[in-house]
Write an enzyme that holds these catalytic residues in place. Structure first.
Site, PDB file in Angstrom:
ATOM      1  N   TRP A   1       0.871  -1.180   0.000  1.00 34.48           N
ATOM      2  CA  TRP A   1       0.000   0.000   0.000  1.00 34.48           C
ATOM      3  C   TRP A   1       0.903   1.224   0.000  1.00 34.48           C
ATOM      4  O   TRP A   1       1.808   1.329   0.833  1.00 34.48           O
ATOM      5  CB  TRP A   1      -0.914   0.050   1.236  1.00 34.48           C
ATOM      6  CG  TRP A   1      -1.593   1.391   1.301  1.00 34.48           C
ATOM      7  CD1 TRP A   1      -2.577   1.843   0.469  1.00 34.48           C
ATOM      8  CD2 TRP A   1      -1.264   2.474   2.184  1.00 34.48           C
ATOM      9  NE1 TRP A   1      -2.888   3.143   0.786  1.00 34.48           N
ATOM     10  CE2 TRP A   1      -2.109   3.559   1.825  1.00 34.48           C
ATOM     11  CE3 TRP A   1      -0.362   2.647   3.229  1.00 34.48           C
ATOM     12  CZ2 TRP A   1      -2.066   4.791   2.494  1.00 34.48           C
ATOM     13  CZ3 TRP A   1      -0.314   3.874   3.890  1.00 34.48           C
ATOM     14  CH2 TRP A   1      -1.164   4.926   3.524  1.00 34.48           C
TER      15      TRP A   1
ATOM     16  N   LYS B   1      -6.885   2.680  -2.836  1.00 33.32           N
ATOM     17  CA  LYS B   1      -7.541   3.590  -1.889  1.00 33.32           C
ATOM     18  C   LYS B   1      -8.169   4.745  -2.654  1.00 33.32           C
ATOM     19  O   LYS B   1      -7.632   5.190  -3.662  1.00 33.32           O
ATOM     20  CB  LYS B   1      -6.491   4.089  -0.904  1.00 33.32           C
ATOM     21  CG  LYS B   1      -7.037   4.893   0.265  1.00 33.32           C
ATOM     22  CD  LYS B   1      -5.997   5.013   1.371  1.00 33.32           C
ATOM     23  CE  LYS B   1      -6.491   5.890   2.498  1.00 33.32           C
ATOM     24  NZ  LYS B   1      -5.586   5.882   3.647  1.00 33.32           N
TER      25      LYS B   1
ATOM     26  N   ASP C   1     -10.866   3.372  10.205  1.00 27.57           N
ATOM     27  CA  ASP C   1     -10.250   2.176  10.785  1.00 27.57           C
ATOM     28  C   ASP C   1     -10.747   1.860  12.193  1.00 27.57           C
ATOM     29  O   ASP C   1      -9.953   1.571  13.087  1.00 27.57           O
ATOM     30  CB  ASP C   1      -8.721   2.283  10.748  1.00 27.57           C
ATOM     31  CG  ASP C   1      -8.189   2.227   9.332  1.00 27.57           C
ATOM     32  OD1 ASP C   1      -8.228   1.150   8.733  1.00 27.57           O
ATOM     33  OD2 ASP C   1      -7.759   3.282   8.809  1.00 27.57           O
TER      34      ASP C   1
ATOM     35  N   ASP D   1      -7.587  -4.744   9.432  1.00 29.76           N
ATOM     36  CA  ASP D   1      -6.878  -3.461   9.401  1.00 29.76           C
ATOM     37  C   ASP D   1      -7.687  -2.419  10.160  1.00 29.76           C
ATOM     38  O   ASP D   1      -8.563  -1.770   9.591  1.00 29.76           O
ATOM     39  CB  ASP D   1      -6.635  -3.018   7.945  1.00 29.76           C
ATOM     40  CG  ASP D   1      -5.760  -1.775   7.874  1.00 29.76           C
ATOM     41  OD1 ASP D   1      -5.243  -1.341   8.925  1.00 29.76           O
ATOM     42  OD2 ASP D   1      -5.592  -1.228   6.756  1.00 29.76           O
TER      43      ASP D   1
END
Ligand code: RNT
Ligand code: ZN
Length: 427
Positions: A187, A230, A298, A328
């Site tokens: 990522w 993302k 998150d 996550d």
């Protein structure tokens, strides 16, 4: 606390009830035993890692809260993880980030080696668990302007390419040591706060950098590369280089694992609907099971509709072998071990619920056009005695039943966590 005898009585009644709708509970439990969740190390220390600089988290990642007891050393993190695993039924994996190596003195990201993770490899073997890995493209001076692999400066790109190459070697060594592939997830935060003049150039650079990282073929039984998309981040609101379309195309054309994070899309967009689409074209998926509240926040995973839908999709599509389930989330406002226990137990509970569904029957009804019965049975399923089967499962594999685990966390908090200095700087 539930009496053991009551747990078994409730389980027997539950089995009868499930049987009456054509569900074989024992079979569901057998399948449940094979499910491994990749538990993320970074819930334990607010994504700080052990590089020794205590640098603030950057690149759009934000941890809020200052609950005491953050793990400050590999030893503390392992001790916290050992407690967390003991509260979760089954054997699960550990997902490590590159910044969690054990470095004696400064080692920059392009120079990390297997030896820095030998402690983790040894610990994992001793615990009987497998490792997954992630290069760390954040919280570093060379990522401070928001760009890494897509940076306009070739020197900075080179540095991060070398980090990626170093991480692949480490992941392969982990996979070799454990005898199954270590999923190595890429990522990168790269993106712009404001409107780009070129959306194209950074994407071309990111693809070229990734190609350089992946140039060497590594044995797929040792490591699999995954790429995580993302939509936006804090500080990259207008443009993220690694968007969904970017990585979907990349994963298909390069035969990579695609990673879908539940918080990385528009708030009304759900990854449960994407699983069966992307698995038409990519070999395998990695999920970052998370919970966004209004944005990619998150939050600890709760037993909500989307979590249940994700697990239902994995079971309904018969994808258990092709979908790697990772977590996550990072919440520093509650006990961090409890956060792991709550989120992971929920993910597993949702998996059990999906395995206890009369999937074949529902799909037959759908095929025959009886959509009334499909809806009726799906709704009846919601009040079936999942909790009785879950308690029995926890008990048979030696995990705490019900909220019993909370007492163990409280004891650990007073004996261990409360003695740690509160070094979290995030409020
Ligand atoms: C960030 C991504 C990424 C990180 C971890 C720490 O938005 O979700 O997966 O959360 O790698
Ligand atoms: Zn993620």
């Amino acid at each position: 606390m539930e009496k053991p005898g009551n747990i078994e009585r409730a389980y027997e009644l539950a089995c009868e009830q499930y049987e009456s709708v054509g569900v074989d509970v024992e079979h569901a439990i057998d399948r449940m035993r094979t499910v491994e969740i990749s538990v993320h190390c970074w819930q334990g220390d607010d994504v700080s890692g052990f590089e020794g600089d205590d640098g603030a988290l950057g690149n759009g990642l934000a941890v809020t809260g200052n609950y005491p007891g953050r793990a400050r050393t590999p030893g503390e993190l392992r001790s916290d993880l050992e407690l967390a695993y003991s509260l979760i039924p089954g054997k699960h994996r550990l997902n490590l980030h590159a910044l969690y190596g054990e470095f004696n003195g400064p080692v920059d990201r392009d120079a990390i080696e297997v030896e820095h993770f030998q402690g983790w490899i040894d610990w994992a073997r001793q615990q009987g668990i497998s490792l997954d890995f992630n290069p760390s493209y954040f919280s570093h001076p060379k990522a401070s302007d928001g760009f890494t692999l897509a940076h306009a400066d070739p020197g900075i790109r080179r540095f991060w390419i070398d980090h990626g190459i170093a991480c692949r070697k480490i992941a392969a060594a982990m996979g070799q040591a454990q005898g199954n592939p270590c999923i190595n997830n890429f990522w990168v935060p790269d993106g712009f706060k404001d409107t780009p003049a070129s959306r194209k150039a950074p994407r071309e650079r990111l693809a070229a950098s990734l190609d350089a990282i992946f140039a060497e073929d590594l044995p797929r039984d040792q490591t699999l590369d995954a790429v995580e998309c993302k939509l936006f981040g804090i500080g990259s609101e207008s443009y993220v280089v690694g968007s969904h379309e970017f990585y979907m195309g990349y994963a298909i054309s390069r035969n990579k694992v695609l990673c879908l994070d539940a918080g990385h899309f528009h708030p009304t967009e759900v990854i449960s609907d994407k699983i069966s689409s992307v698995l038409m074209y990519v070999p395998e998926l990695l999920l970052h099971v998370s919970r966004g509240v209004r944005w990619d926040s998150d939050h600890v995973v709760t037993f909500g509709d989307e979590l249940q839908a994700i697990m239902q999709e994995i079971v309904r599509g018969d994808y258990l072998q092709r979908v790697h389930i990772g977590l996550d989330f990072f919440d520093a406002s509650i006990n961090r071990v409890a956060a792991w226990a709550i989120g992971t137990r929920n993910a597993l509970k949702a998996m059990l619920a999906a395995l206890l569904e009369p999937t074949e029957k529902l799909q037959q009804l759908e095929d025959s056009g009886d959509l009334t019965a499909r809806l009726a049975i799906m709704e009846e399923q919601k009040t079936m005695p999942l909790g009785a089967v879950w308690n029995h499962y926890c008990q048979t594999v030696g995990a705490p039943v019900g909220a019993e685990w909370l007492e163990k966390v409280r004891q650990y908090e007073s004996n261990v966590l409360s003695l740690r200095s509160n070094s979290s700087e995030f409020v």
